[in-house]
Design a protein around this motif. Structure first.
Motif, PDB file in Angstrom:
ATOM      1  N   LYS A   1     -17.032-103.667  39.753  1.00 58.49           N
ATOM      2  CA  LYS A   1     -18.193-104.168  39.002  1.00 58.49           C
ATOM      3  C   LYS A   1     -18.972-102.988  38.435  1.00 58.49           C
ATOM      4  O   LYS A   1     -19.325-102.053  39.166  1.00 58.49           O
TER       5      LYS A   1
ATOM      6  N   THR B   1     -22.101-101.703  35.409  1.00 53.21           N
ATOM      7  CA  THR B   1     -23.289-102.149  34.680  1.00 53.21           C
ATOM      8  C   THR B   1     -23.667-101.124  33.622  1.00 53.21           C
ATOM      9  O   THR B   1     -23.540 -99.914  33.848  1.00 53.21           O
TER      10      THR B   1
ATOM     11  N   ARG C   1     -23.223-106.622  32.650  1.00 51.94           N
ATOM     12  CA  ARG C   1     -22.464-106.413  33.895  1.00 51.94           C
ATOM     13  C   ARG C   1     -21.049-106.912  33.688  1.00 51.94           C
ATOM     14  O   ARG C   1     -20.844-108.043  33.219  1.00 51.94           O
TER      15      ARG C   1
ATOM     16  N   SER D   1     -16.873-113.907  27.683  1.00 54.77           N
ATOM     17  CA  SER D   1     -17.921-113.036  27.164  1.00 54.77           C
ATOM     18  C   SER D   1     -18.471-113.588  25.862  1.00 54.77           C
ATOM     19  O   SER D   1     -17.880-114.469  25.225  1.00 54.77           O
TER      20      SER D   1
ATOM     21  N   TYR E   1     -14.893-110.933  33.537  1.00 54.93           N
ATOM     22  CA  TYR E   1     -16.106-111.751  33.509  1.00 54.93           C
ATOM     23  C   TYR E   1     -17.266-110.863  33.071  1.00 54.93           C
ATOM     24  O   TYR E   1     -17.298-109.663  33.385  1.00 54.93           O
ATOM     25  N   THR E   2     -18.241-111.434  32.367  1.00 57.14           N
ATOM     26  CA  THR E   2     -19.412-110.660  31.956  1.00 57.14           C
ATOM     27  C   THR E   2     -20.677-111.430  32.284  1.00 57.14           C
ATOM     28  O   THR E   2     -20.673-112.661  32.373  1.00 57.14           O
ATOM     29  N   CYS E   3     -21.740-110.659  32.459  1.00 61.31           N
ATOM     30  CA  CYS E   3     -23.061-111.243  32.688  1.00 61.31           C
ATOM     31  C   CYS E   3     -24.069-110.397  31.927  1.00 61.31           C
ATOM     32  O   CYS E   3     -24.062-109.171  32.036  1.00 61.31           O
TER      33      CYS E   3
ATOM     34  N   THR F   1     -28.239-109.976  30.525  1.00 58.35           N
ATOM     35  CA  THR F   1     -29.636-110.397  30.565  1.00 58.35           C
ATOM     36  C   THR F   1     -30.417-109.593  29.536  1.00 58.35           C
ATOM     37  O   THR F   1     -29.979-108.523  29.107  1.00 58.35           O
TER      38      THR F   1
END
Length: 273
Positions: free
Chosen positions: A169, A171, A180, A192, A209-211, A213
């Motif tokens: 992981k 960032t 992330r 994404s 996978y992406t996150c 904010t």
């Protein structure tokens, strides 16, 4: 007829009264004009300006990984072209107008965001602002080549087949945008938004996978945050990289005697028909 001739003379002279022809075709701005930075007649042959460029062109450095191993700064885009030229693909992410308030009104320029990659472990991101769109894109491509970085790929579970996702992981952050990247099992694809998906695809990731904010509508910060996260893949020292490091001399040290010789441009050979 006399009125028409007088009107044409006034227009050609630049206006009524004093200073009609002052300035001529230079305009009334504070620009410094064309300072002669090369034109269409420039030769296509690459003459290196740096030590690293000399070593690359003369075949002393065989692979681009040798440059990354010693963290040598790349100051010439031709070095990237030399190693990755045929594989590199570039894509314009966005062109946006930016304005500056002046006494005469607004001065509009164009800002270009360009991503470049070989879809196999190398990616770069360039941002350039210019008065013309074509010039901005051209400059952004050059800056993207100068910022090309190696990308580390890994596995989600068992180490079967080729690496396909991020090794851990990671960032990245730019402005308020935080991106992330999370490892994903084989076959997942890139989960994404459109902007990170282009960058991840160019970097050579198949599953991730992406996150995200923050204000992701700001495309520039979104792209820069994704690029920072991809660059962080080589920032983690995982257990499989704990083997003892064998230090060797850097190319500058190894080829000191060669670099001490003055660089002479080779004259072009005339082809007689």
């Amino acid at each position: 007829k006399q009125w028409y001739q007088r009107r044409v003379a006034i227009t050609a002279g630049g206006g009524f009264g004093r200073g009609g022809s002052r300035g001529g075709s230079r305009g009334r701005g504070r620009g410094r004009g064309n300072r002669g930075r090369g034109g269409a007649g420039d030769s296509k042959e690459w003459y290196p300006c740096t030590k690293l460029g000399r070593l690359v062109k003369d075949g002393m450095i065989k692979k681009i990984e040798e440059i990354y191993l010693f963290s040598l700064p790349i100051k010439e885009a031709e070095i990237i072209d030399f190693f990755l030229g045929s594989k590199l693909k570039d894509e314009v992410l966005k062109i946006m107008p930016v304005q500056k308030q002046t006494r005469a009104g607004q001065r509009t320029r164009f800002k270009a965001f360009v991503a470049i990659g070989d879809y196999d472990g190398h990616i770069g991101l360039g941002v350039k602002c210019s008065k013309e769109v074509a010039t901005a894109i051209r400059g952004a491509i050059i800056l993207a080549k100068l910022s090309v970085i190696p990308v580390r790929r890994g596995y989600w579970g068992n180490k079967i087949g080729m690496p396909h996702t991020v090794p851990c992981k990671v960032t990245g952050k730019c402005g308020s945008v935080l991106v992330r990247l999370v490892p994903a099992p084989r076959g997942t694809g890139l989960v994404s938004a459109p902007v990170p998906k282009k960058l991840l695809n160019m970097a050579g990731f198949e599953d991730c996978y992406t996150c995200a904010t923050g204000q992701t509508a700001t495309l520039g910060n979104f792209a820069k945050a994704t690029f920072a996260a991809i660059a962080a893949t080589y920032a983690y020292l995982t257990p499989d990289m704990w083997s003892p490091t064998v230090f060797t001399n850097s190319p500058y040290q190894e080829y000191t005697d060669y670099l001490a010789k003055p660089f002479v441009k080779q004259p072009k050979k005339e082809v007689k028909y």
